[in-house]
Design a protein around this motif. Structure first.
Motif, PDB file in Angstrom:
ATOM      1  N   VAL A   4      46.812  65.806 -38.964  1.00 39.72           N
ATOM      2  CA  VAL A   4      47.168  64.726 -39.786  1.00 39.72           C
ATOM      3  C   VAL A   4      47.249  63.600 -39.005  1.00 39.72           C
ATOM      4  N   ASN A   5      46.392  62.598 -39.623  1.00 37.88           N
ATOM      5  CA  ASN A   5      46.725  61.174 -39.043  1.00 37.88           C
ATOM      6  C   ASN A   5      47.714  60.536 -39.573  1.00 37.88           C
ATOM      7  N   ALA A   6      48.808  59.853 -38.653  1.00 34.34           N
ATOM      8  CA  ALA A   6      49.802  59.020 -39.103  1.00 34.34           C
ATOM      9  C   ALA A   6      50.318  58.266 -38.035  1.00 34.34           C
ATOM     10  N   THR A   7      51.103  57.238 -38.430  1.00 36.13           N
ATOM     11  CA  THR A   7      51.958  56.852 -37.355  1.00 36.13           C
ATOM     12  C   THR A   7      53.375  57.107 -37.846  1.00 36.13           C
ATOM     13  N   ILE A   8      54.113  57.488 -36.552  1.00 33.51           N
ATOM     14  CA  ILE A   8      55.609  58.086 -36.859  1.00 33.51           C
ATOM     15  C   ILE A   8      56.405  56.918 -35.928  1.00 33.51           C
ATOM     16  N   ILE A   9      57.586  56.465 -36.756  1.00 35.07           N
ATOM     17  CA  ILE A   9      58.490  55.826 -36.336  1.00 35.07           C
ATOM     18  C   ILE A   9      59.822  56.252 -36.096  1.00 35.07           C
ATOM     19  N   ILE A  10      60.471  56.109 -35.215  1.00 37.20           N
ATOM     20  CA  ILE A  10      61.842  56.483 -34.924  1.00 37.20           C
ATOM     21  C   ILE A  10      62.704  55.447 -34.680  1.00 37.20           C
ATOM     22  N   GLN A  11      64.028  55.568 -34.784  1.00 37.51           N
ATOM     23  CA  GLN A  11      64.866  54.722 -34.117  1.00 37.51           C
ATOM     24  C   GLN A  11      65.066  54.560 -32.907  1.00 37.51           C
ATOM     25  N   ALA A  12      65.182  53.630 -32.098  1.00 30.92           N
ATOM     26  CA  ALA A  12      65.338  53.567 -30.570  1.00 30.92           C
ATOM     27  C   ALA A  12      66.527  54.353 -30.248  1.00 30.92           C
ATOM     28  N   ALA A  13      67.573  54.403 -30.773  1.00 25.78           N
ATOM     29  CA  ALA A  13      68.798  55.100 -30.309  1.00 25.78           C
ATOM     30  C   ALA A  13      68.450  56.688 -30.396  1.00 25.78           C
ATOM     31  N   ASP A  14      67.254  57.082 -31.049  1.00 19.50           N
ATOM     32  CA  ASP A  14      67.072  58.433 -31.164  1.00 19.50           C
ATOM     33  C   ASP A  14      65.700  58.904 -30.032  1.00 19.50           C
ATOM     34  N   GLN A  15      65.158  57.812 -29.525  1.00 17.60           N
ATOM     35  CA  GLN A  15      64.078  58.339 -28.798  1.00 17.60           C
ATOM     36  C   GLN A  15      64.356  59.309 -27.729  1.00 17.60           C
ATOM     37  N   LYS A  16      65.245  59.584 -26.743  1.00 17.50           N
ATOM     38  CA  LYS A  16      65.291  60.477 -25.681  1.00 17.50           C
ATOM     39  C   LYS A  16      65.547  61.795 -26.388  1.00 17.50           C
ATOM     40  N   GLY A  17      66.466  61.674 -27.670  1.00 22.72           N
ATOM     41  CA  GLY A  17      66.874  62.846 -28.305  1.00 22.72           C
ATOM     42  C   GLY A  17      65.551  63.643 -28.946  1.00 22.72           C
ATOM     43  N   VAL A  18      64.475  62.769 -29.711  1.00 20.47           N
ATOM     44  CA  VAL A  18      63.577  63.498 -30.167  1.00 20.47           C
ATOM     45  C   VAL A  18      62.508  63.821 -29.087  1.00 20.47           C
ATOM     46  N   GLN A  19      62.405  62.948 -28.011  1.00 16.46           N
ATOM     47  CA  GLN A  19      61.441  63.740 -27.053  1.00 16.46           C
ATOM     48  C   GLN A  19      61.949  64.889 -26.518  1.00 16.46           C
ATOM     49  N   THR A  20      63.320  64.954 -26.495  1.00 17.64           N
ATOM     50  CA  THR A  20      63.956  66.206 -25.768  1.00 17.64           C
ATOM     51  C   THR A  20      63.630  67.557 -26.764  1.00 17.64           C
ATOM     52  N   ALA A  21      63.792  67.023 -28.090  1.00 16.50           N
ATOM     53  CA  ALA A  21      63.813  68.108 -29.257  1.00 16.50           C
ATOM     54  C   ALA A  21      62.072  68.534 -29.344  1.00 16.50           C
ATOM     55  N   LEU A  22      61.353  67.595 -28.986  1.00 14.26           N
ATOM     56  CA  LEU A  22      60.034  67.964 -29.177  1.00 14.26           C
ATOM     57  C   LEU A  22      59.243  68.491 -27.787  1.00 14.26           C
ATOM     58  N   LYS A  23      60.217  68.368 -26.733  1.00 14.49           N
ATOM     59  CA  LYS A  23      59.551  68.896 -25.508  1.00 14.49           C
ATOM     60  C   LYS A  23      58.458  67.975 -25.044  1.00 14.49           C
ATOM     61  N   ASP A  24      58.424  66.526 -25.389  1.00 15.44           N
ATOM     62  CA  ASP A  24      57.427  65.713 -25.081  1.00 15.44           C
ATOM     63  C   ASP A  24      57.588  64.478 -24.789  1.00 15.44           C
ATOM     64  N   PRO A  25      57.832  64.077 -23.468  1.00 14.77           N
ATOM     65  CA  PRO A  25      58.182  62.596 -23.194  1.00 14.77           C
ATOM     66  C   PRO A  25      57.339  61.443 -23.401  1.00 14.77           C
TER      67      PRO A  25
END
Length: 97
Positions: free
Chosen positions: A9-30
């Protein structure tokens, strides 16, 4: 045998800055969500985004009700996606100390 065929799927995904490390950790992809954005284009970033093709399995994981972070899936055109959220990419000042 179609079990190993991946769809994208082609998309742009936006997250809040405060969630950056948590999302990267949850997805196991820094390497995801490293491009900063803010309403003024100036630091500090209020959001981070990643744009491009995403495996549907990853999209399913991020959009599941159980995913603990709020994400915004937007237009594949990253500039349009950011504008839709009232954001622009943060560009660092090359003359800054």
């Amino acid at each position: 045998m179609t079990d190993n065929i991946q769809t994208w799927v082609n998309a742009t995904i936006i997250i809040q800055a405060a969630d950056q490390k948590g999302v990267q950790t949850a997805l196991k992809d820094p390497t995801l969500f490293v491009t900063p954005a803010s309403p003024t284009g100036q630091a500090p970033a209020t959001a981070f985004f990643t744009s491009g093709p995403f495996a549907t399995s990853l999209m399913d994981e991020m959009t599941a009700k159980s995913f603990p972070f709020n994400i915004h899936v937007r237009d594949p055109d990253w500039q349009a996606a950011l504008a839709g959220e009232g954001l622009v990419m943060v560009v660092s000042d090359p003359d800054a100390p």
